[in-house]
Each structure stands twice: as C-alpha cells, then as structure tokens.
Design a protein around this motif. Sequence first.
Motif, PDB file in Angstrom:
ATOM      1  N   THR A 250       0.837  -1.204   0.000  1.00 50.90           N
ATOM      2  CA  THR A 250       0.000   0.000   0.000  1.00 50.90           C
ATOM      3  C   THR A 250       0.872   1.254   0.000  1.00 50.90           C
ATOM      4  OG1 THR A 250      -1.647  -1.188   1.290  1.00 50.90           O
ATOM      5  CG2 THR A 250      -1.824   1.200   1.252  1.00 50.90           C
ATOM      6  N   ASN A 251       0.552   2.191  -0.893  1.00 49.30           N
ATOM      7  CA  ASN A 251       1.262   3.477  -0.871  1.00 49.30           C
ATOM      8  C   ASN A 251       0.627   4.353   0.198  1.00 49.30           C
ATOM      9  OD1 ASN A 251       2.250   6.060  -1.259  1.00 49.30           O
ATOM     10  ND2 ASN A 251       2.447   5.788  -3.469  1.00 49.30           N
ATOM     11  N   ILE A 252       1.333   4.472   1.328  1.00 50.59           N
ATOM     12  CA  ILE A 252       0.762   5.144   2.489  1.00 50.59           C
ATOM     13  C   ILE A 252       0.534   6.632   2.218  1.00 50.59           C
ATOM     14  CG2 ILE A 252       2.968   5.625   3.626  1.00 50.59           C
ATOM     15  CD1 ILE A 252      -0.369   4.585   5.283  1.00 50.59           C
ATOM     16  N   ASP A 253       1.355   7.220   1.324  1.00 49.05           N
ATOM     17  CA  ASP A 253       1.183   8.646   1.009  1.00 49.05           C
ATOM     18  C   ASP A 253      -0.198   8.912   0.400  1.00 49.05           C
ATOM     19  OD1 ASP A 253       3.742   9.258   1.928  1.00 49.05           O
ATOM     20  OD2 ASP A 253       4.619   8.659   0.016  1.00 49.05           O
ATOM     21  N   HIS A 254      -0.679   7.952  -0.412  1.00 47.99           N
ATOM     22  CA  HIS A 254      -2.006   8.117  -1.020  1.00 47.99           C
ATOM     23  C   HIS A 254      -3.098   8.040   0.037  1.00 47.99           C
ATOM     24  CE1 HIS A 254      -0.381   6.740  -5.207  1.00 47.99           C
ATOM     25  NE2 HIS A 254       0.081   7.911  -4.809  1.00 47.99           N
ATOM     26  N   ILE A 255      -2.917   7.126   1.003  1.00 47.36           N
ATOM     27  CA  ILE A 255      -3.910   7.002   2.082  1.00 47.36           C
ATOM     28  C   ILE A 255      -3.923   8.272   2.932  1.00 47.36           C
ATOM     29  CG2 ILE A 255      -4.600   5.655   4.103  1.00 47.36           C
ATOM     30  CD1 ILE A 255      -4.765   4.053   1.540  1.00 47.36           C
ATOM     31  N   ARG A 256      -2.727   8.750   3.260  1.00 46.66           N
ATOM     32  CA  ARG A 256      -2.650   9.911   4.163  1.00 46.66           C
ATOM     33  C   ARG A 256      -3.288  11.150   3.552  1.00 46.66           C
ATOM     34  NH1 ARG A 256       3.494   8.800   5.842  1.00 46.66           N
ATOM     35  NH2 ARG A 256       3.152   7.651   7.788  1.00 46.66           N
ATOM     36  N   ALA A 257      -3.221  11.262   2.225  1.00 46.30           N
ATOM     37  CA  ALA A 257      -3.854  12.412   1.572  1.00 46.30           C
ATOM     38  C   ALA A 257      -5.364  12.392   1.799  1.00 46.30           C
ATOM     39  CB  ALA A 257      -3.529  12.415   0.084  1.00 46.30           C
ATOM     40  N   GLU A 258      -5.923  11.201   2.066  1.00 43.66           N
ATOM     41  CA  GLU A 258      -7.367  11.074   2.270  1.00 43.66           C
ATOM     42  C   GLU A 258      -7.742  11.168   3.750  1.00 43.66           C
ATOM     43  OE1 GLU A 258      -9.224  10.843  -0.358  1.00 43.66           O
ATOM     44  OE2 GLU A 258      -7.578  10.520  -1.773  1.00 43.66           O
ATOM     45  N   VAL A 259      -6.721  11.195   4.613  1.00 45.02           N
ATOM     46  CA  VAL A 259      -6.955  11.205   6.057  1.00 45.02           C
ATOM     47  C   VAL A 259      -6.297  12.447   6.652  1.00 45.02           C
ATOM     48  CG1 VAL A 259      -6.689   9.928   8.212  1.00 45.02           C
ATOM     49  CG2 VAL A 259      -6.954   8.686   6.066  1.00 45.02           C
ATOM     50  N   GLY A 260      -7.093  13.456   6.935  1.00 45.98           N
ATOM     51  CA  GLY A 260      -6.527  14.684   7.495  1.00 45.98           C
ATOM     52  C   GLY A 260      -6.198  14.504   8.965  1.00 45.98           C
ATOM     53  N   MET A 261      -5.142  15.224   9.442  1.00 46.99           N
ATOM     54  CA  MET A 261      -4.821  15.109  10.863  1.00 46.99           C
ATOM     55  C   MET A 261      -4.553  16.489  11.446  1.00 46.99           C
ATOM     56  SD  MET A 261      -2.549  12.394  12.790  1.00 46.99           S
ATOM     57  CE  MET A 261      -2.590  12.254  14.552  1.00 46.99           C
ATOM     58  N   VAL A 262      -5.084  16.689  12.650  1.00 49.82           N
ATOM     59  CA  VAL A 262      -4.869  17.948  13.362  1.00 49.82           C
ATOM     60  C   VAL A 262      -4.169  17.610  14.673  1.00 49.82           C
ATOM     61  CG1 VAL A 262      -6.001  19.915  14.459  1.00 49.82           C
ATOM     62  CG2 VAL A 262      -6.873  19.027  12.287  1.00 49.82           C
ATOM     63  N   PHE A 263      -3.068  18.329  14.947  1.00 49.32           N
ATOM     64  CA  PHE A 263      -2.220  17.983  16.086  1.00 49.32           C
ATOM     65  C   PHE A 263      -2.457  18.903  17.276  1.00 49.32           C
ATOM     66  CE2 PHE A 263      -0.141  16.715  12.206  1.00 49.32           C
ATOM     67  CZ  PHE A 263       0.391  15.466  12.490  1.00 49.32           C
ATOM     68  N   GLN A 264      -2.090  18.408  18.440  1.00 51.11           N
ATOM     69  CA  GLN A 264      -2.190  19.210  19.661  1.00 51.11           C
ATOM     70  C   GLN A 264      -1.367  20.496  19.537  1.00 51.11           C
ATOM     71  OE1 GLN A 264      -1.109  17.005  23.134  1.00 51.11           O
ATOM     72  NE2 GLN A 264      -1.099  18.785  24.470  1.00 51.11           N
ATOM     73  N   SER A 265      -0.154  20.363  18.984  1.00 38.21           N
ATOM     74  CA  SER A 265       0.735  21.538  18.910  1.00 38.21           C
ATOM     75  C   SER A 265       0.698  22.198  17.534  1.00 38.21           C
ATOM     76  CB  SER A 265       2.150  21.118  19.264  1.00 38.21           C
ATOM     77  OG  SER A 265       2.507  19.959  18.534  1.00 38.21           O
ATOM     78  N   PHE A 266      -0.400  22.073  16.820  1.00 33.51           N
ATOM     79  CA  PHE A 266      -0.693  22.724  15.527  1.00 33.51           C
ATOM     80  C   PHE A 266       0.234  22.271  14.411  1.00 33.51           C
ATOM     81  CE2 PHE A 266      -0.705  26.354  18.777  1.00 33.51           C
ATOM     82  CZ  PHE A 266      -1.850  25.888  19.398  1.00 33.51           C
ATOM     83  N   ASN A 267       1.577  22.360  14.660  1.00 32.64           N
ATOM     84  CA  ASN A 267       2.578  21.982  13.658  1.00 32.64           C
ATOM     85  C   ASN A 267       2.388  22.694  12.326  1.00 32.64           C
ATOM     86  OD1 ASN A 267       3.596  20.300  15.571  1.00 32.64           O
ATOM     87  ND2 ASN A 267       2.742  18.427  14.704  1.00 32.64           N
ATOM     88  N   LEU A 268       2.055  23.982  12.385  1.00 31.94           N
ATOM     89  CA  LEU A 268       2.049  24.756  11.139  1.00 31.94           C
ATOM     90  C   LEU A 268       3.494  24.929  10.689  1.00 31.94           C
ATOM     91  CD1 LEU A 268      -0.619  27.504  11.853  1.00 31.94           C
ATOM     92  CD2 LEU A 268      -0.857  25.425  10.501  1.00 31.94           C
ATOM     93  N   PHE A 269       3.675  25.199   9.387  1.00 31.91           N
ATOM     94  CA  PHE A 269       5.022  25.392   8.870  1.00 31.91           C
ATOM     95  C   PHE A 269       5.444  26.847   9.129  1.00 31.91           C
ATOM     96  CE2 PHE A 269       3.114  22.248   5.735  1.00 31.91           C
ATOM     97  CZ  PHE A 269       3.480  21.163   6.511  1.00 31.91           C
ATOM     98  N   PRO A 270       6.381  27.076  10.035  1.00 40.50           N
ATOM     99  CA  PRO A 270       6.654  28.457  10.479  1.00 40.50           C
ATOM    100  C   PRO A 270       7.294  29.335   9.412  1.00 40.50           C
ATOM    101  CG  PRO A 270       8.222  26.926  11.449  1.00 40.50           C
ATOM    102  CD  PRO A 270       7.194  26.088  10.749  1.00 40.50           C
ATOM    103  N   HIS A 271       7.898  28.701   8.396  1.00 37.81           N
ATOM    104  CA  HIS A 271       8.571  29.512   7.371  1.00 37.81           C
ATOM    105  C   HIS A 271       7.630  29.884   6.234  1.00 37.81           C
ATOM    106  CE1 HIS A 271       8.635  25.403   6.060  1.00 37.81           C
ATOM    107  NE2 HIS A 271       9.191  25.696   4.896  1.00 37.81           N
ATOM    108  N   LYS A 272       6.360  29.520   6.361  1.00 36.45           N
ATOM    109  CA  LYS A 272       5.411  29.830   5.299  1.00 36.45           C
ATOM    110  C   LYS A 272       4.246  30.629   5.867  1.00 36.45           C
ATOM    111  CE  LYS A 272       6.705  26.271   2.145  1.00 36.45           C
ATOM    112  NZ  LYS A 272       7.370  27.192   1.221  1.00 36.45           N
ATOM    113  N   THR A 273       3.643  31.462   5.036  1.00 38.96           N
ATOM    114  CA  THR A 273       2.488  32.232   5.487  1.00 38.96           C
ATOM    115  C   THR A 273       1.309  31.297   5.653  1.00 38.96           C
ATOM    116  OG1 THR A 273       1.702  32.666   3.257  1.00 38.96           O
ATOM    117  CG2 THR A 273       3.234  34.266   4.171  1.00 38.96           C
TER     118      THR A 273
END
Lengths: 332, 243
Positions: B73-96
């Motif tokens: 199974t190509n896990i990257d394809h599955i993950r694109a269909e499964v959104g995840m929200v983290f406790q510590s947000f994990n936004l990309f700080p170098h991007k707007t």
Amino acid sequence: MEEQLTQKQIRFWSGAYFVIIISLVGGFVLATSQITYTWRWSIVPSYFIAHETIAIQSEMDGTVSAIDPADTSTTIVITADDGKSETYNIPSKGEILVADGDMIFMGDILASYKEWQPGLLMLGMIMTIKVSIYAIIFGIILGIWGGIARISANPAARWLAYTYVELIRGTPLLVQIFIWYYIGSTLINQLFQQYIGFEIPAIWYGVMALAIFTGAYVTEIVRSGIQSINIGQTEAARSLGMTHFQSLRYIIMPQAMRRILPPLAGQFISLIKDSSLLGIISIRELTKATREAVTTSFASFELFFTCAALYLILTFTLSLFVQYLERRMGSK
Amino acid sequence: MIDVQNVDKIFYVPHEIKALDNVTAHIDSGEVVVVIGPSGSGKSTFLRCLNHLESADAGKILIDGVDILDHKTNIDHIRAEVGMVFQSFNLFPHKTVEENVILAQRIVRKRTVAEAKERTATLLSKVGIQDKASAYPSQLSGGQQQRVAIARALAMDPKIMLFDEPTSALDPEMIGEVLDVMKTLAREGMTMVVVTHEMGFAREVADRVIFMDSGAIVEVGSPEHFFTNPSHDRTKLFLSQIL
C-alpha cells in the motif's frame, strides 16, 4: 548576571583597548628598527598589477629585409640565407631595436613593448577564490546528501555517510591532499590516459580534496540542523500525504538551512584558509604565490602581511555575505 | 470507513510497554467518534496508527477497504485522504498562512496555483481566518493557528479527519472557536475521530464515545450512556475525576 561597569570605567577600558593595540604595533615597529630590515612597501603594488616588458625575439637566423611601419603595427621581415622568411608584427607602441639590413641570430630581440599584466599576488588570489568557490559548491552538495543519508532509515546510506565523516574528520587535510595528488591523480590520470585519452589537471585534485574534506563537516552540520527541527513538522507534512523527499525538500530543509547558516559560514571560512595547503601540490594559490614573490624580492615582511590581509578580506567578505543572508531569512 | 482489527502496538523506549493491546473498532462513514481516557491510555497512539504515523505491530487496519499495514500500500495516497490535526498545531513556520494551506494542494494534489488559491480562500473564510492569509503562524494566537491547521488538513479534501487533542494546548478562551469549527465539520457529515478531554464536545457532537485505559478499549457507547450510566468501574472513576 552580567558584570556592571560605570560610564567612567567603560571609557577607561575603551581607551585601554586602543592603547594595547597601538603599543603592540608600535612595539613591532620598534623591534624591526633594531634589525637591519629595509621596508619596501613600494614594491607590493607591482605584485598586483605589473607594467611588464614584453620582448619579441627572432625565431631564426637571417637578415632584416624590411621594416614596414603601419597605423596599428609595424611589420619586421627576416629573410634567411636560403630565402625563407618570417614576419613579426610589433604593436605601434613598441620600440624597434633593429634596423634594415641587420644580421639576426635566433633569439635576438627585435622589439619590445610594455603591457599591464596581473601580478603574482593577484593571480594567486584569483586561484584561491576559484578553488574555494568550487570546493564550497561541491562541499554543500556532498554535505546535504551526506546529512540526509546520515539519518536515513537505510543502513547502507547511514553507514556509508558515517564512514565518510569519520574517515575524513579523523585524518589530517594535508595527508588527504597528498593522497589525492600522489595516489588519486596517478591512478585516475593513468586510467583516463589509457581509456579516454586525457588527464585531469592538478587543480581538480586540490578542489576534490578540499570539497570532500569540507563535505564531511557540512554533513554533520546538516544532520544536526535537520535533527533540530521538531518532529511535528515532519509528521504534519507526511500526514498531508507528502513523501519523505517532499517533506525534506519543502518543510525540513528550508527551516534547517536557517539554523545551519552560522556554523556553515565558519566552515567555509576555514575552507578558504585551508586552501593555502594546496601550494604543496603546486597549485599556485595566494600563499604559494606569496612565497614565490618573497624568493624573488626578499620583501618577506611586506608580502606576508599583505597575504594575511588578503585572506582577511576574503573571509570577512564571506562572513558579511552570510550575515546578510541570515538577516534576510530571519525577517520572516 | 475505518476498520481496526486486533491491533497491538509496543513501544520499547524508554521501556517496553504495550501501548495498544488487542484493539478492535469500527467507524462508519459520517460518524463522529470521540476517544477519551486517562493520559497514557493509548488513545493518541490509536489515532496515530490510523494514518500510519505509528506502525501497528500486529492486527489489521483498513481505511476505506485498503489495508494500510500492507507493504504494497502506498501510504502517502492514504494519508492524503486522512486529514490530521495535532495538539501543537505543527504549522510550517517559514510559510504564510496561505502558503501553509496551498503547499500540499500543489505538490500532493497537483492543483494549479489558481485552483489551490481559490480552495484556500474558501477554507480560510470557513474557519474565519481570511484576513490573516498573509501572516506568518508566529503572528497568530493559538486558536487561530489551530483553525489554520484544520483548514490545511481540509484542503486535501480528506474523507476522514483525525484530531489529536486539538484544544489541549490552547488558552481556555480560545477553545470555543476551535470546537465551533469542528462542530460545523461534524454537522456537514465529515467522518471524524477525536481524541479530547472536552466532555462538552463529546456530549454534544459525538455519535459514539470510546473509553480507553492501559492500551485497551474498555467501553464503547453513545454519549448518553457514558455520561448518565457508564457500566465499567474504570470508566466511572475516570468520569468522576474529570467532570
């Protein structure tokens, strides 16, 4: 807590700084005045750009049969006893040293003129800059791949990167340069001669030695940079469906780059200074050029000071450039 | 939609511990399931196994019928269909904010810039951050960052959304704004698995509640069942401590 000084104390110690510097320089000047050393700073510029005399010599025996002055150049024709003749073009600024009908032997100077030529130190500095830039570029490429391999899940990649780093960091650069030059170049050039038909010039073995040496240190810098980025960043990227490579390329490396710039700058400043070792494999970079200049002029004090100042200019420029990059990246 | 069968997960660091012990669960399409339990009960591990951020050691996990533990199974394809929200947000700080939402749409979904921008604008206004599109994450409050993180996950048009304690790192006054966004999502029929300590959210939104303790699922039931009449002693104890 930081030590607190009063305004008065700060003024005193600022003054002390200048006194110390001036007495060090003064002490040195005083010491040199005690020995018989003649300072000749005036010859230093000639090692940057020299007004050199270029002589045009005859390549055969014979007689000058014609001198033809024209607008841009003068032609001198030499005819040999057997009737063969050769023609020489002298730029109009040149001084003609022979007359029509003169007997000429091979090697006689027909004319001479002066031309501005880059001096030894200038050539050496250009070589140092060239070698350093190539080594920095290859070192960055090696280091980024090395750093990524160093923390890869693949044991072959991880162990190869580890072996590379330990091997290179654990041996002296001087020995590595010798190995590249005496073993690497002998092997590679002979194989190339045999199967492809050309040789790689010595300078590239010097660049290779420096790049591979620097790459090992950059590998460790990149590895620690990547590891300093919170694992949550990778998890967020991967949970969006990005591949391992995409998360490195778009998320981890841009953030890691900012953190590794300062140690990277230090590494590249070291590299510029380490390039002075390449003189031992007859690459005429700044230090070797200076030594050559000293053997012909005996102005060792002036030339070595100049040499040091030139390295300082190169390293300080690099340092300023990196500080500028840091500011630009840090503004986000 | 999600089928978890007899899953085990063992951690060896710092010492050997069975984080998931024979966990079996089934979550239907459109269902909102809230996972509760004391800290260390394995609820986050359970959630992280669902998109293979943790690899289960035994058992089977089927997402939309696809076995994600299968190496083919190509896990990257599955993950694109499964959104995840983290406790510590994990936004990309170098991007707007906007770039955070656009990036994966471009490189994973291969959308054009125009498509990605349009989708981003829609989602940012949905979570109420449209006027912060050009700000960097560090310039936002925790609640705003978490809402951007939700928009970023939604931008992939996932079939499932996983929430790993999305409000635990927030100041109390910001919890409401994030929960409101999640409630809207639930009402729209999104399949959601939510690990949280927000019992009010569980009571109001959840279709089912899963209570976990020591790596095992202890009790599953409707919110009414849980908050009025839990059957297990451990559930009773936990609820009495938290409510």
